[in-house]
Structures are given as C-alpha cells and as structure tokens.
Design a protein around this motif. Structure first.
Motif, mmCIF file in Angstrom:
data_model
loop_
_atom_site.group_PDB
_atom_site.id
_atom_site.type_symbol
_atom_site.label_atom_id
_atom_site.label_comp_id
_atom_site.label_asym_id
_atom_site.label_seq_id
_atom_site.Cartn_x
_atom_site.Cartn_y
_atom_site.Cartn_z
ATOM 1 N N PRO A 139 0.802 -1.227 0.000
ATOM 2 C CA PRO A 139 0.000 0.000 0.000
ATOM 3 C C PRO A 139 0.839 1.283 0.000
ATOM 4 O O PRO A 139 0.405 2.313 -0.501
ATOM 5 C CB PRO A 139 -0.812 -0.092 1.295
ATOM 6 C CG PRO A 139 -0.788 -1.518 1.673
ATOM 7 C CD PRO A 139 0.557 -2.030 1.208
ATOM 8 N N THR A 140 2.056 1.226 0.602
ATOM 9 C CA THR A 140 2.987 2.349 0.565
ATOM 10 C C THR A 140 4.346 1.804 0.136
ATOM 11 O O THR A 140 4.666 0.644 0.417
ATOM 12 C CB THR A 140 3.097 3.034 1.943
ATOM 13 O OG1 THR A 140 3.321 2.035 2.958
ATOM 14 C CG2 THR A 140 1.817 3.786 2.279
ATOM 15 N N PRO A 141 5.147 2.599 -0.580
ATOM 16 C CA PRO A 141 6.356 2.067 -1.207
ATOM 17 C C PRO A 141 7.308 1.363 -0.241
ATOM 18 O O PRO A 141 7.782 1.963 0.724
ATOM 19 C CB PRO A 141 7.005 3.326 -1.806
ATOM 20 C CG PRO A 141 5.864 4.242 -2.062
ATOM 21 C CD PRO A 141 4.907 4.009 -0.940
ATOM 22 N N ASN A 142 7.529 0.079 -0.523
ATOM 23 C CA ASN A 142 8.513 -0.723 0.206
ATOM 24 C C ASN A 142 8.307 -0.647 1.718
ATOM 25 O O ASN A 142 9.258 -0.672 2.495
ATOM 26 C CB ASN A 142 9.930 -0.259 -0.149
ATOM 27 C CG ASN A 142 10.951 -1.369 0.046
ATOM 28 O OD1 ASN A 142 10.619 -2.554 0.033
ATOM 29 N ND2 ASN A 142 12.204 -0.981 0.220
ATOM 30 N N ASP A 143 7.036 -0.574 2.135
ATOM 31 C CA ASP A 143 6.716 -0.395 3.551
ATOM 32 C C ASP A 143 5.549 -1.313 3.910
ATOM 33 O O ASP A 143 4.432 -1.095 3.450
ATOM 34 C CB ASP A 143 6.346 1.067 3.811
ATOM 35 C CG ASP A 143 5.942 1.307 5.255
ATOM 36 O OD1 ASP A 143 6.391 0.552 6.136
ATOM 37 O OD2 ASP A 143 5.173 2.265 5.498
ATOM 38 N N PRO A 144 5.784 -2.360 4.715
ATOM 39 C CA PRO A 144 4.693 -3.259 5.105
ATOM 40 C C PRO A 144 3.559 -2.477 5.765
ATOM 41 O O PRO A 144 3.774 -1.710 6.711
ATOM 42 C CB PRO A 144 5.369 -4.222 6.086
ATOM 43 C CG PRO A 144 6.813 -4.207 5.692
ATOM 44 C CD PRO A 144 7.083 -2.789 5.265
ATOM 45 N N ASN A 145 2.346 -2.679 5.253
ATOM 46 C CA ASN A 145 1.213 -1.890 5.726
ATOM 47 C C ASN A 145 -0.072 -2.513 5.195
ATOM 48 O O ASN A 145 -0.033 -3.415 4.348
ATOM 49 C CB ASN A 145 1.337 -0.448 5.225
ATOM 50 C CG ASN A 145 0.667 0.557 6.144
ATOM 51 O OD1 ASN A 145 -0.231 0.196 6.907
ATOM 52 N ND2 ASN A 145 1.099 1.798 6.073
ATOM 53 N N THR A 146 -1.200 -2.041 5.683
ATOM 54 C CA THR A 146 -2.512 -2.452 5.185
ATOM 55 C C THR A 146 -3.337 -1.202 4.928
ATOM 56 O O THR A 146 -3.297 -0.256 5.728
ATOM 57 C CB THR A 146 -3.243 -3.359 6.187
ATOM 58 O OG1 THR A 146 -2.501 -4.568 6.366
ATOM 59 C CG2 THR A 146 -4.637 -3.723 5.681
ATOM 60 N N ALA A 147 -4.058 -1.174 3.810
ATOM 61 C CA ALA A 147 -4.815 0.031 3.473
ATOM 62 C C ALA A 147 -6.043 -0.313 2.649
ATOM 63 O O ALA A 147 -6.109 -1.358 1.985
ATOM 64 C CB ALA A 147 -3.935 1.014 2.705
ATOM 65 N N LEU A 148 -7.007 0.591 2.698
ATOM 66 C CA LEU A 148 -8.207 0.515 1.864
ATOM 67 C C LEU A 148 -7.910 1.229 0.555
ATOM 68 O O LEU A 148 -7.658 2.434 0.535
ATOM 69 C CB LEU A 148 -9.386 1.179 2.577
ATOM 70 C CG LEU A 148 -10.704 1.244 1.798
ATOM 71 C CD1 LEU A 148 -11.288 -0.151 1.599
ATOM 72 C CD2 LEU A 148 -11.700 2.155 2.515
ATOM 73 N N PHE A 149 -7.936 0.481 -0.544
ATOM 74 C CA PHE A 149 -7.638 1.054 -1.853
ATOM 75 C C PHE A 149 -8.874 1.640 -2.517
ATOM 76 O O PHE A 149 -8.822 2.686 -3.146
ATOM 77 C CB PHE A 149 -7.073 -0.024 -2.792
ATOM 78 C CG PHE A 149 -5.660 -0.398 -2.522
ATOM 79 C CD1 PHE A 149 -4.953 0.129 -1.459
ATOM 80 C CD2 PHE A 149 -5.007 -1.306 -3.342
ATOM 81 C CE1 PHE A 149 -3.644 -0.234 -1.213
ATOM 82 C CE2 PHE A 149 -3.700 -1.660 -3.116
ATOM 83 C CZ PHE A 149 -3.010 -1.125 -2.045
ATOM 84 N N LEU A 295 6.982 7.157 -8.891
ATOM 85 C CA LEU A 295 8.414 6.980 -9.100
ATOM 86 C C LEU A 295 9.045 6.349 -7.869
ATOM 87 O O LEU A 295 8.583 6.558 -6.749
ATOM 88 C CB LEU A 295 9.098 8.330 -9.349
ATOM 89 C CG LEU A 295 8.797 9.077 -10.651
ATOM 90 C CD1 LEU A 295 9.549 10.387 -10.668
ATOM 91 C CD2 LEU A 295 9.179 8.249 -11.860
ATOM 92 N N ALA A 296 10.104 5.565 -8.095
ATOM 93 C CA ALA A 296 10.925 5.156 -6.965
ATOM 94 C C ALA A 296 11.516 6.431 -6.380
ATOM 95 O O ALA A 296 12.134 7.215 -7.086
ATOM 96 C CB ALA A 296 12.022 4.206 -7.423
ATOM 97 N N ASN A 297 11.297 6.689 -5.114
ATOM 98 C CA ASN A 297 11.582 7.980 -4.493
ATOM 99 C C ASN A 297 13.058 8.372 -4.639
ATOM 100 O O ASN A 297 13.925 7.793 -3.984
ATOM 101 C CB ASN A 297 11.200 7.920 -3.009
ATOM 102 C CG ASN A 297 11.317 9.278 -2.345
ATOM 103 O OD1 ASN A 297 11.519 10.286 -3.005
ATOM 104 N ND2 ASN A 297 11.175 9.294 -1.033
ATOM 105 N N PRO A 298 13.380 9.383 -5.494
ATOM 106 C CA PRO A 298 14.783 9.784 -5.656
ATOM 107 C C PRO A 298 15.248 10.756 -4.582
ATOM 108 O O PRO A 298 16.434 11.052 -4.494
ATOM 109 C CB PRO A 298 14.785 10.467 -7.030
ATOM 110 C CG PRO A 298 13.414 11.084 -7.119
ATOM 111 C CD PRO A 298 12.474 10.138 -6.385
ATOM 112 N N GLY A 299 14.317 11.277 -3.767
ATOM 113 C CA GLY A 299 14.633 12.320 -2.808
ATOM 114 C C GLY A 299 15.761 11.996 -1.850
ATOM 115 O O GLY A 299 16.733 12.761 -1.746
ATOM 116 N N PRO A 300 15.698 10.870 -1.099
ATOM 117 C CA PRO A 300 16.764 10.580 -0.136
ATOM 118 C C PRO A 300 18.143 10.464 -0.771
ATOM 119 O O PRO A 300 19.138 10.934 -0.196
ATOM 120 C CB PRO A 300 16.314 9.242 0.470
ATOM 121 C CG PRO A 300 14.827 9.226 0.314
ATOM 122 C CD PRO A 300 14.576 9.925 -0.988
#
Length: 469
Positions: A139-149, A295-300
């Motif tokens: 549900p969020t990039p590369n972050d285990p989580n659960t969400a309502l889509f 996009l794969a987050n380029p910020g960091p």
C-alpha cells in the motif's frame, strides 16, 4: 495565487471535460466472474472452492468475495546500486455487490478493495527511478502496511449512463490486453502505467460519470482529490488542496476481425505543487516535501548527495517556488495481430503508449512503451500469457539541471526492457518468470565511502506467484 483565483480555471476545464466526456481509463464497475466456484482441485477457479455451495449461492445473490496472495521475490543480479535478493508479498481482498442480483434495485455496483503488503523489495538496490516491482509500491512504497484502496459505488441510471463516487483505486486505470495489470502482466512500473502520470495518486476520493454511447465505446470523466493516498481514509480532508480532473475515451476496433483498443485520456489539476525550478539552496528542502507517487523515491539519494558535496546549500535563503497547475495527456493502443477463430480473448498482438506533460511540476516530460504480448497463444496452454516490452521515461529539462551539470548525475532518460512468461498451473494458481534490464536515469549514487559511484546497467530477475483463494 489564492484558491479563489484558481477556481474559475478548474470550472472551465472540468466543464469542458464533462461536456465532451473525454475518457478515463477507469474500469467499469461490473466484472466478469466465474459462473461457479465448484470443481475439483485442478479445475475450480479458486483454491477454497464453493464453500459447500454457499459461495455459489452468494454469487447468485450478487455478493462475491475474493482473497488473493501475490508473492514477488526479485534479485538484482548485476549492476544497479547493489546486488541483492529480496522477498515482497501482497494479500488483496475484494468484495463486489450487484444490487440487482441482490434483489434491491437495478444497476447498482459496490466494489471494495483492501491490500496488505509485507517483506522487502529491491526498489532501492536496483537504482532505477521506474520501479522494478509495482506491487512493492502498495500500500505504501517498500513499507509493510494495510490500506483501503477502493470503496466505490456505481449506479447506472440507464443502459448507457452511470455515475460513481467513493475512494477510487487509480493504479488499475490503464489495464489493457497486454499491459497494466501487475498481478499477471509486466511488473515494471513503466510498463504498467504511463510514467508521465507521476503526479496521479494511487488512490483518492472522487466521483464521476461513465457513458456507453455505442457498442465498443466507453466515455468517462472523474474529479478526484489530487492529494489522495491509500492510507488516508478521512473524507473530510479530501479536496483541501484542489482537484484533479481525469477524462478520456476508449474505443474497441476490429480490423480484419482482430480485436484492438485505442484510447486517449488527460489529467489536469489545480493543486499547488512545488516547482522544479528552485534556487540551489532550496533543492534539499524540496526533496523533503515533494513526493512523486509513481516513481521510486529519488529524494533521499539526491539529498545525501547534496549534503556530501554542497553542504553550504542546505540553508535556504528564500521560500520554495510553487506552481498552480499541471496537466498530462496520454494515448494508448493494443491490437491483436493473430487470434484463433471464435475466441476474442486469445492471440498475439502489440501495444503502444505515449504520454506528455508540462514538465514542471511533473518531473517526467515524455513517456513511451511498446512491445508484444500474447494470451493463450501456446497450444495446449489457453490460460498462459507472455510479454516482451520496452519503455523510455524522459525527464524534464527543469528537473534540477544544477545537479545534472555539476555532478553528471544523468537524469535525462531511463530505459527499461522486460520479458515475462506467466504459467497457469491451475485456474487459481499462476507462476511467472520475469527478467528486466534497465539503463537507469540516475547515473550516480553515494557509496558507503562517501564518494560517488556509477550506477551500471541493472539486471533484475524475479518470480511471481499468484494464488486465488
């Protein structure tokens, strides 16, 4: 510029879109489901069968529930930022209700989708800006989580006109015959959706209309929250930042009796975004606040480089520049070149997509993809599918030329080639072999020695298992 000044522009654009009802790639709510869930282990459409007949009874009354498991282990076997192997997985839960079959009223369709992500992915190790595993964004990039889509209700007021509202899962908006479904087709983001839609949220509250004027023609228009996320279910926060209008048209064609589709679509938003044109002292701060959902987050990575080589530019001397509007347009086609007689869902064909944007605040100026796909084309394998595709993402010239020129970071374009074969072991179990070769757009990264290193051509090998319960 204040919201009151920008609102008339939104009214004009929204009125034009709704008047012409340009299309959206949002799927119609009704779905094609199994006629029965019964059968032996090798022939039933779902692993758990018909639950002693109860599941079939529910389906006859317009209620269907599915739970799917998607496992996508991948490894960077060459190039990228680092060679590594990771294991990512998702479980998806879907509820469909047909009000007519339920004995309530005709023409109503409810769809609810939730998703849980778990594990780790190679998004960072690949060094690519186009994600190598679309499923790992959820549900969020590369972050285990659960969400309502998705939690939408569609009501057809006639056989040709319907309205819909709720929380919309927009990632599935570009599904076609050969691309757009990360569960069974390409895994790379640039071959799943147009990268020029980098500012379109995955999931957002909104509503719109769908029109079916003639057979084979779907017209629709949506107005959604441009700041929607999969994890935010607070409807009171929707549209605080403005609106996003999505519209277009999809047409089914049959040259020489072979099925094909062509579509055009557009997005426009009056959300206030941070401009790509910034004073160098504002670049690091930009990466803290601006996100690009697809996009794969380029910020960091870019912020680390700024801290290492330009520490004197970390203290801003003026406010961040902002832009008040953004737009993008898209064209796509898929066309079968061969099909067995009497089967419009099987065959071999080609696909193509093109997208263009304003290039600011969207970091992607143009995106392209093209390739060959097949569904049930191998003799004796009617439920297998395969694809070979190429995609190019061209970044905006305004995407921080200071960093591009001073450190030779690239950020000009990124190419991706992907090939896969998806084997249907049973109707409820699919296994896919997948290979990707990527020429990354970001050419450098900061190593553990605090020096810049080249990001070489990336080769990613992976598997995908999908089990439907």
């Amino acid at each position: 510029m204040t919201r009151s000044v920008r609102r008339p522009a939104w009214i004009v654009v929204a009125t034009l879109v709704l008047a012409v009802v340009l299309a959206s790639a949002v799927d119609a709510q009704p779905i094609d489901d199994p006629k029965t869930y019964a059968g032996d282990l090798w022939s039933r459409p779902r692993l758990t069968g018909d639950w002693g007949g109860f599941r079939d009874d529910l389906a006859k009354r317009g209620v269907r529930f599915d739970a799917d498991l998607l496992l996508t282990p991948q490894g960077v076997v060459r190039g990228g930022r680092d060679t590594a192997a990771r294991f990512w997985g998702n479980t998806e839960y879907t509820l469909d209700v047909d009000t007519s079959k339920a004995g309530l009223w005709p023409g109503g369709f409810l769809k609810v989708i939730a998703n849980s992500g778990f594990g780790e992915s190679v998004l960072q190790e690949s060094g690519a800006l186009s994600v190598v595993n679309t499923a790992a964004l959820l549900p969020t990039p590369n972050d285990p989580n659960t969400a309502l889509f998705n939690a939408t209700f569609m009501q057809f007021l006639s056989t040709k006109f319907g309205v819909m509202a709720g929380k919309l899962f927009l990632l599935d908006a570009f599904q076609g015959e050969f691309t757009g479904n990360y569960r069974t087709q390409f895994l790379n983001g640039s071959l799943t959706f147009p990268m020029s839609g980098a500012l379109v949220p995955f999931s957002a509250y909104g509503g719109g209309v769908i029109v079916l004027p003639w057979e084979g023609v779907v017209l629709s228009a949506l107005v959604v929250d441009p700041s929607g996320t999969t994890t935010n279910n607070d409807v009171t926060e929707a549209f605080r930042d403005g609106v996003m209008v999505i519209g277009g048209a999809k047409v089914t064609i049959k040259p020489f009796g072979l099925v094909g589709h062509q579509s055009v679509s557009m997005i426009w938003s009056n959300k206030e975004n941070f401009s790509l044109s910034q004073d160098p002292t504002n670049i690091a701060r930009f990466f803290l606040f601006q996100k690009f959902p697809r996009l794969a987050n380029p910020g960091p990575v870019l912020r680390e480089i700024m801290e290492r080589f330009f520490p004197g530019l970390l203290n801003p001397v003026e406010p961040l520049n902002k832009t008040n509007e953004t737009y993008a347009v898209f064209y796509s086609l898929d066309q079968y070149l061969w099909q067995p007689k009497g089967d419009p869902k099987r065959g071999i064909g080609v696909f193509f997509t093109f997208g263009a944007t304003d290039g600011n605040p969207n970091p992607v100026k143009y995106s392209y993809s093209a390739g060959i796909g097949g569904n049930g084309a191998v003799p004796g394998r009617p439920d297998d599918n395969f694809g070979v595709g190429w995609a190019r993402t061209e970044f905006s010239s305004k995407f921080f030329p200071f960093l591009r020129t001073r450190l030779h970071l690239g950020l000009d374009h990124e190419d991706a080639v992907e090939m896969f074969y998806n084997v249907a072991l049973t109707p409820w179990l699919n296994v896919t072999a997948d290979l990707q070769i990527i020429e990354p757009g970001l050419k450098k990264f900061l190593g553990t020695d605090r020096q810049l290193h080249d990001v070489d051509t990336t080769v990613v090998a992976g598997l995908r298992l999908r089990a439907r319960f």
